[in-house]
Design a protein around this motif. Structure first.
Motif, PDB file in Angstrom:
ATOM      1  N   GLN A   1       1.060  -1.318  -0.185  1.00  0.00           N
ATOM      2  CA  GLN A   1       0.069   0.035   0.059  1.00  0.00           C
ATOM      3  C   GLN A   1       0.829   1.231   0.025  1.00  0.00           C
ATOM      4  N   GLN A   2       2.163   1.227   0.685  1.00  0.00           N
ATOM      5  CA  GLN A   2       2.882   2.385   0.876  1.00  0.00           C
ATOM      6  C   GLN A   2       3.402   2.536  -0.545  1.00  0.00           C
ATOM      7  N   ASP A   3       3.958   1.467  -1.068  1.00  0.00           N
ATOM      8  CA  ASP A   3       4.376   1.488  -2.651  1.00  0.00           C
ATOM      9  C   ASP A   3       3.666   2.356  -3.452  1.00  0.00           C
ATOM     10  N   VAL A   4       2.295   1.685  -3.473  1.00  0.00           N
ATOM     11  CA  VAL A   4       1.345   2.374  -4.529  1.00  0.00           C
ATOM     12  C   VAL A   4       1.005   3.951  -4.124  1.00  0.00           C
ATOM     13  N   ALA A   5       1.068   4.024  -2.831  1.00  0.00           N
ATOM     14  CA  ALA A   5       0.719   5.470  -2.321  1.00  0.00           C
ATOM     15  C   ALA A   5       2.019   6.621  -2.924  1.00  0.00           C
ATOM     16  N   ALA A   6       3.114   6.050  -2.729  1.00  0.00           N
ATOM     17  CA  ALA A   6       4.216   6.681  -3.305  1.00  0.00           C
ATOM     18  C   ALA A   6       4.379   6.562  -4.666  1.00  0.00           C
ATOM     19  N   TRP A   7       3.975   5.706  -5.463  1.00  0.00           N
ATOM     20  CA  TRP A   7       3.915   5.775  -6.673  1.00  0.00           C
ATOM     21  C   TRP A   7       2.809   6.744  -7.312  1.00  0.00           C
TER      22      TRP A   7
END
Lengths: 227, 183
Positions: free
Chosen positions: A44-50
């Motif tokens: 989720q953190q990754d998707v938000a950062a992207w």
């Protein structure tokens, strides 16, 4: 739970997060990715950062002010729907405070709020050929104009547009009539003087009249009167 | 209060049905969002319909923003981008609009000039700097995917590559981009 593609392609879920945020992930893989996403906070953190980074692609796009009818249509949809809320929801703000509540109950009755659907002004909209007929009801208590189509419709790929035609001054677009019934929250400055006001329905290209004034495709008209 | 904090505060008020906050939110963000919808769709009527869809959704679902990981403006930008791309896809499927490849040929995905980088906010500058470590054609493919909804099939066709090998290559690029961004 890895799909065959995740094993064969470099990057695994990490690359998947980027593809997902970019809109590149093939449709058939999205459900699988999303079930993984729910379970993994890191993902989720990754998707938000992207999402944050890729949104930067829009930074250089020049701003454009949308024409005023866009906000009017949005307000007609969202506030119009709210105005149809049950009576107790409309009255609730007036009932805050037990002492003033008694006084305000009178105000609520007097302003007609307890009968939100009672039409105060109404109009039959039609044209000589009779192909299109509509009812318009304006409720002074809520400021909402309800327009219902009785017969007829716009031609394919076209849309009906509702206008307020002042005796002097420019026509004002009130709404695009896409469904059988449309609720329009009218701005207060318009509401003041609606008795006898002339309403007109024209047929326009899909997005509404391009010139901001009704085209020649007049389909129906009528005046709001007290019934 | 920064612009982001203000938008966040407005969203919180909108989620409890505050109409004044809704109008303020619209005033603060609609030009940015309409610009995006218009750039993606190249059609005023369609872009206006997307705006209606986005803001109707915001009124109904502002509460969902709370707890989201992205910044509030990014949330709005992403919703607008996704709605515009979905609309573009529907128009293309119905044969009313040309594909993204034709669109990008006419209107090339903009890559900021070096001198423009300084004026960008931190994230945008990092992204543009790291994209420059990839071959330009492939960096532009990522832009086209985001801004025009290009799919692997579209990109492979215009690059004359097989879809599978292009996908493997771009996934490698995305990992390299991730490494660069986390430096």
């Amino acid at each position: 739970m890895k799909t065959p593609l995740d094993r064969d392609l470099p990057g695994g879920w990490e690359a998947g997060a980027a593809e997902y945020s970019l809109g590149l992930m093939p449709k058939e893989e999205i459900a699988g990715f999303e079930s993984q996403l729910v379970a993994e906070p890191d993902l989720q953190q990754d998707v938000a950062a992207w999402a944050e980074y890729f949104a930067c692609f829009t930074d250089l796009i020049p701003e454009e002010t949308p024409p005023p009818q866009v906000l009017r249509r949005i307000e007609g949809k969202v506030f119009g729907a709210v105005e149809k809320a049950p009576v107790w929801q409309q009255v609730l703000p007036y009932l805050v405070g037990a002492v003033v509540g008694v006084v305000l109950a009178w105000g609520v009755f007097a302003s007609g709020l307890l009968e939100p659907d009672r039409p105060v002004l109404s109009a039959d909209l039609s044209a000589a050929d009779g192909a299109l007929t509509l009812d318009a009801r304006f409720d002074t208590a809520t400021g909402v104009l309800t327009v219902a189509r009785r017969t007829g419709a716009a031609a394919d790929g076209r849309v009906l547009e509702l206008w307020l035609m002042p005796d002097d001054g420019a026509p004002m677009s009130l709404a695009l009539l896409r469904s059988a019934e449309t609720l329009v929250a009218l701005p207060p400055e318009v509401v003041r003087d609606l008795s006898g006001a002339r309403l007109l329905v024209s047929e326009e290209p899909a997005g509404g009249a391009p010139q901001g004034a009704p085209s020649d495709g007049l389909r129906a008209e009528g005046r709001l009167t007290t019934r | 209060m920064t612009a982001q904090e203000e938008i966040e505060a407005l969203l919180a008020r909108v989620s409890s049905g505050d109409r004044t906050a809704f109008r303020k939110l619209y005033a603060a963000t609609s030009a940015k969002l309409y610009g995006i919808a218009l750039r993606i769709l190249r059609d005023e009527a369609l872009a206006q319909e997307v705006m209606e869809e986005v803001f109707t959704g915001v009124w109904e679902r502002a509460a969902q923003y709370r707890g989201a990981l992205a910044s509030p403006l990014t949330w709005l930008v992403t919703i607008t981008r996704d709605a515009s791309i979905a609309r573009l896809g529907a128009e293309r499927a119905a044969g009313r609009m040309t594909g993204p490849v034709e669109i990008t040929e006419r209107l090339y995905a903009p890559r900021p000039e070096v001198k423009e980088l300084e004026g960008l906010r931190e994230e945008a500058r990092a992204l543009e700097t790291c994209l420059r470590e990839l071959p330009r054609a492939r960096a532009d493919m990522l832009r086209q995917a985001y801004l025009y909804g290009a799919t692997y099939a579209d990109l492979a066709r215009s690059a004359g590559a097989s879809q599978d090998s292009l996908r493997a290559t771009l996934r490698g690029d995305l990992l390299a981009l991730r490494d660069c961004l986390s430096r």
